[in-house]
Design a protein around this motif. Structure first.
Motif, short mmCIF file in Angstrom:
data_model
loop_
_atom_site.label_atom_id
_atom_site.label_comp_id
_atom_site.label_asym_id
_atom_site.label_seq_id
_atom_site.Cartn_x
_atom_site.Cartn_y
_atom_site.Cartn_z
N ILE A 125 0.64 -1.22 0.14
CA ILE A 125 0.17 0.11 0.05
C ILE A 125 0.92 1.17 -0.02
CG2 ILE A 125 -1.84 1.21 1.21
CD1 ILE A 125 -2.85 -1.21 0.02
N TYR A 126 1.91 1.33 0.97
CA TYR A 126 2.59 2.59 1.13
C TYR A 126 3.86 2.55 0.18
CZ TYR A 126 0.81 2.51 5.66
OH TYR A 126 -0.32 2.68 6.58
N GLY A 127 4.29 1.12 -0.62
CA GLY A 127 5.18 1.34 -1.45
C GLY A 127 6.58 1.53 -1.00
N GLY A 128 6.58 1.08 0.16
CA GLY A 128 7.73 1.03 1.03
C GLY A 128 8.77 -0.03 0.88
N ARG A 129 9.88 -0.32 1.63
CA ARG A 129 10.65 -1.46 1.68
C ARG A 129 10.36 -2.39 2.79
NH1 ARG A 129 14.58 1.16 2.07
NH2 ARG A 129 15.77 0.43 3.70
N LYS A 130 10.35 -1.81 3.87
CA LYS A 130 10.09 -2.50 5.28
C LYS A 130 9.68 -1.91 6.22
CE LYS A 130 15.02 -1.76 6.88
NZ LYS A 130 16.09 -2.32 7.15
N VAL A 131 9.62 -2.61 7.51
CA VAL A 131 9.07 -1.87 8.83
C VAL A 131 10.35 -2.11 9.71
CG1 VAL A 131 7.34 -1.97 10.74
CG2 VAL A 131 6.81 -2.80 8.15
N GLU A 132 10.49 -0.76 10.50
CA GLU A 132 11.47 -0.79 11.36
C GLU A 132 10.97 -0.79 12.66
OE1 GLU A 132 14.37 1.81 10.35
OE2 GLU A 132 15.33 0.75 8.53
N LEU A 133 11.20 -1.48 13.58
CA LEU A 133 10.74 -1.28 15.01
C LEU A 133 11.65 -1.03 16.03
CD1 LEU A 133 8.99 -4.97 15.04
CD2 LEU A 133 7.85 -2.90 14.38
N SER A 134 11.18 -0.09 16.84
CA SER A 134 12.02 0.42 17.99
C SER A 134 11.87 -0.87 19.04
CB SER A 134 11.43 1.58 18.91
OG SER A 134 10.13 1.07 19.27
N THR A 135 13.09 -0.73 19.77
CA THR A 135 13.19 -1.65 20.87
C THR A 135 11.86 -1.95 21.75
OG1 THR A 135 15.54 -1.29 21.18
CG2 THR A 135 14.80 -2.39 22.87
N LYS A 136 11.21 -0.92 21.97
CA LYS A 136 9.89 -0.94 22.83
C LYS A 136 8.87 -1.69 22.08
CE LYS A 136 6.39 1.75 24.81
NZ LYS A 136 6.02 3.12 25.29
N ALA A 137 8.88 -1.50 20.81
CA ALA A 137 7.90 -2.20 19.91
C ALA A 137 8.08 -3.76 19.67
CB ALA A 137 7.91 -1.26 18.53
N LYS A 138 9.33 -4.02 19.50
CA LYS A 138 9.97 -5.40 19.20
C LYS A 138 9.51 -6.28 20.77
CE LYS A 138 13.88 -4.76 16.31
NZ LYS A 138 15.58 -4.81 16.33
N ASN A 139 9.75 -5.51 22.16
CA ASN A 139 9.54 -6.11 23.15
C ASN A 139 8.01 -6.04 23.14
OD1 ASN A 139 12.18 -6.34 24.04
ND2 ASN A 139 12.05 -4.23 25.11
N GLN A 140 7.10 -5.27 23.15
CA GLN A 140 5.88 -5.49 22.97
C GLN A 140 5.31 -6.55 22.09
OE1 GLN A 140 5.06 -1.27 21.72
NE2 GLN A 140 3.44 -1.23 23.49
N LEU A 141 5.79 -6.59 20.81
CA LEU A 141 5.32 -7.71 19.89
C LEU A 141 5.54 -8.97 20.80
CD1 LEU A 141 6.27 -6.99 16.25
CD2 LEU A 141 4.02 -7.06 17.29
N ARG A 142 6.73 -9.25 21.19
CA ARG A 142 6.78 -10.67 21.92
C ARG A 142 5.84 -10.80 23.14
NH1 ARG A 142 9.20 -11.17 26.77
NH2 ARG A 142 10.25 -8.79 26.56
N ARG A 143 5.44 -9.82 23.87
CA ARG A 143 4.40 -9.79 24.99
C ARG A 143 2.96 -10.11 24.40
NH1 ARG A 143 7.72 -5.72 27.44
NH2 ARG A 143 6.18 -4.20 26.53
N PHE A 144 2.77 -9.53 23.14
CA PHE A 144 1.58 -9.83 22.38
C PHE A 144 1.31 -11.20 22.17
CE2 PHE A 144 1.00 -5.23 20.88
CZ PHE A 144 1.12 -4.59 22.11
N LYS A 145 2.51 -11.78 21.75
CA LYS A 145 2.33 -13.28 21.29
C LYS A 145 2.22 -14.10 22.11
CE LYS A 145 4.93 -16.64 18.38
NZ LYS A 145 6.15 -17.11 17.61
N GLU A 146 2.77 -13.65 23.61
CA GLU A 146 2.40 -14.46 24.66
C GLU A 146 1.20 -14.70 25.19
OE1 GLU A 146 5.37 -13.00 27.24
OE2 GLU A 146 7.12 -13.69 26.32
N ARG A 147 0.31 -13.39 24.98
CA ARG A 147 -1.02 -12.97 25.54
C ARG A 147 -2.14 -13.51 24.43
NH1 ARG A 147 1.41 -7.62 28.06
NH2 ARG A 147 1.87 -8.44 30.04
#
Length: 553
Positions: free
Chosen positions: A452-474
């Protein structure tokens, strides 16, 4: 030349009971708010059946204007003119942009919904009910902390802040609870604009009052000291919050200047929320008319994507056609032409700037829905420019384009577009979503950024990476993603116009919206509480001794 508000004030609307009759509704099926506004009682009768849904979206917004709502209203009027029973479904304006940069938000010229002043201001009180419900919940959380904190909530993790339906940058970060032991527990918090409240999303995605209560109870408030999620259900106030919204959940009925029924309900912004009017409003338009014309906020990269990937699965109906609105002025602006020079014919700049429209056309085609371009014509547009843009769209982009003059001529200025829309709606297609319900948040974001945006990739902050890990656990890792991004660019940098490529989207953090049923990704420098400009639109507004309002737009 008359202003929009002067044009609207010179229009004579039908009594709202007669507008309801156009939809087959009797006086017992609506709740009147005076002579020209009403709420639809729930449940709303009728079946969607094979009724047609048209989604109106646009290119990325610019100061030159696109007129998406104006074309939505004009198209609805045009469909009625050619004999198709049509209703329009729109979002409610927020006082933030009304008093800030945009002024009114009810269409423009001869293609407006009325009563324009009421809709743009307090309307039927839905925004105030949402603000009150949101802040009541915030007060109940802080009272729980004050009264002993039986749930062991860690105040530092509270995700539920406060809201206000106005742009107020001074409230983005605040400290509450000051004044001693009897004045609450001191902590940092913030304010968002009401349209960014999860309650707005919950209201817009609920199918009835009980579904609303179920969703309210699922709202995440924060975490305990041992990192256990705390919801409204844990606080045992879901019923109290829901009852504050018992009237706000009912869609509002008004009319266009040509007396087309208009159902206006809900108003989440598409840059910080999901940007669509309520499911109940769209379903009402579909049930009560043969053609329903609706719009999604900002450009197709935000509002339309969220309509198609977040709202459509819950709506029970996919669009039969998508109309992308563009203006020649805005396309020239995308080529770097200054605002002062947009009224001068410039075919080279038009062609250069059309790459923004091309990206949106390609994006919408991915959903396997017929796409049509509406050229919202300004008086400064030359015949040569209109002809050139139509040729570019039809030969290079592979879709039809229609010159529309709804601002000047109302529905009469879009009858050719309406005929094309009817034809497109009869095309047999199979809707193709961008991602599946089993995809992870990372996959969903990658699909949106690359396709949709025409970009190359998504870059996550350290906080966002940690959140994704906890979201998966929940078990939250496969909810739909709602990208919070600047509306002015495909990137997360508002200054990059046109159709940039080979860029990254930077996600700084996620906000779980469990009641709404999606996860918000905050990108770049996006803010959930806008500020007022140096010269707010409010400076131009006034009211005289007769109650006549001026300067609203």
């Amino acid at each position: 030349m008359k202003t929009d508000i002067e044009i609207a004030q010179s229009s004579t609307g039908l009594p709202i009971t007669q507008v309801a009759e156009k939809l087959g509704l009797g006086s017992s099926e609506i709740e009147q708010y005076g002579d020209n506004k009403a709420k639809l009682k729930l449940p709303i009768k009728g079946k969607i059946g094979d009724h047609k849904l048209i989604l109106v979206t646009s290119i990325n917004p610019t100061p030159a204007g696109e007129g998406k709502s104006t074309v939505t209203v004009g198209l609805g009027d045009a469909l009625n003119r050619i004999g198709k029973k049509t209703a329009v479904a729109l979002r409610e304006p927020s006082l933030g942009p009304v008093m800030g940069m945009k002024g009114g938000a009810t269409g423009g010229g001869m293609a407006q919904v009325i009563p324009m002043e009421d809709i743009n201001l307090h309307f039927t009180g839905d925004m105030h009910a949402l603000t009150e419900a949101h802040n009541t919940l915030a007060a109940l959380i802080d009272n729980h902390l004050q009264q002993g904190n039986d749930l062991n909530i860690d105040p530092r993790t509270i995700e539920w802040n406060r809201v206000l339906d106005i742009n107020d940058r001074a409230l983005r970060n605040v400290v509450i609870g000051l004044g001693g032991r009897t004045s609450g527990v001191p902590r940092e918090t913030s304010f968002d604009i009401t349209v960014a409240s999860e309650l707005m999303a919950v209201l817009c995605l609920s199918t009835d009052l009980m579904d609303l209560k179920v969703r309210v109870n699922k709202i995440l408030l924060g975490y305990t000291y041992d990192k256990k999620p705390i919801t409204v259900a844990d606080l045992k106030v879901g019923g109290a919050i829901t009852l504050l919204l018992k009237d706000a959940i009912k869609p509002n009925l008004v009319q266009t200047m040509e007396h087309t029924p208009a159902i206006i309900h809900g108003g989440p912004f598409a840059n910080i929320a999901h940007g669509c009017n309520s499911i109940l409003a769209t379903q009402a338009a579909l049930k009560l008319a043969n053609y329903a014309v609706t719009e999604a906020g900002f450009g197709a990269d935000l509002g339309a994507e969220k309509f198609l990937d977040i709202k459509t699965p819950k709506l029970g109906k996919t669009p039969n056609a998508i109309v992308i609105v563009a203006t020649i002025r805005a396309l020239k602006y995308n080529a770097g032409i200054k605002l002062a020079d947009l009224g001068t014919e410039n075919l080279a700049a038009l062609e250069q700037g059309s790459i923004n429209l091309q990206r949106h056309v390609q994006n919408m085609k991915q959903y396997n829905v017929p796409v049509i371009v509406a050229i919202n014509r300004f008086s400064s547009d030359t015949d040569a420019e209109v002809s050139a843009l139509k040729q570019i769209v039809e030969t290079k982009f592979g879709v039809e384009a229609y010159d529309t003059t709804v601002w000047a001529n109302g529905g009469a200025g879009a009858t050719e577009l309406a005929e094309a829309v009817v034809k497109a709606c009869d095309t047999e297609t199979e809707f193709r979503p961008l991602y599946s319900e089993t995809d992870t948040l990372e996959t969903e974001m990658t699909q949106i950024v690359t396709k949709i945006y025409g970009g190359r990739k998504v870059e996550l902050s350290t906080k966002a990476k940690n959140q994704l890990r906890r979201f998966k656990e929940r078990g939250w890792d496969k909810l739909p993603i709602c990208m919070a991004k600047t509306q002015y660019s495909f990137t997360d940098d508002a200054k990059k116009l046109g159709a940039p490529s080979d860029f990254s989207i930077h996600v700084r953090e996620f906000v779980p919206k469990l009641g709404a049923g999606f996860i918000v990704a905050l990108t770049g420098k996006i803010l959930t509480m806008p500020g007022l400009p140096k010269k707010p639109a409010a400076l131009n507004m006034d009211i005289d001794k007769t109650g006549k309002i001026t300067g609203l737009f």
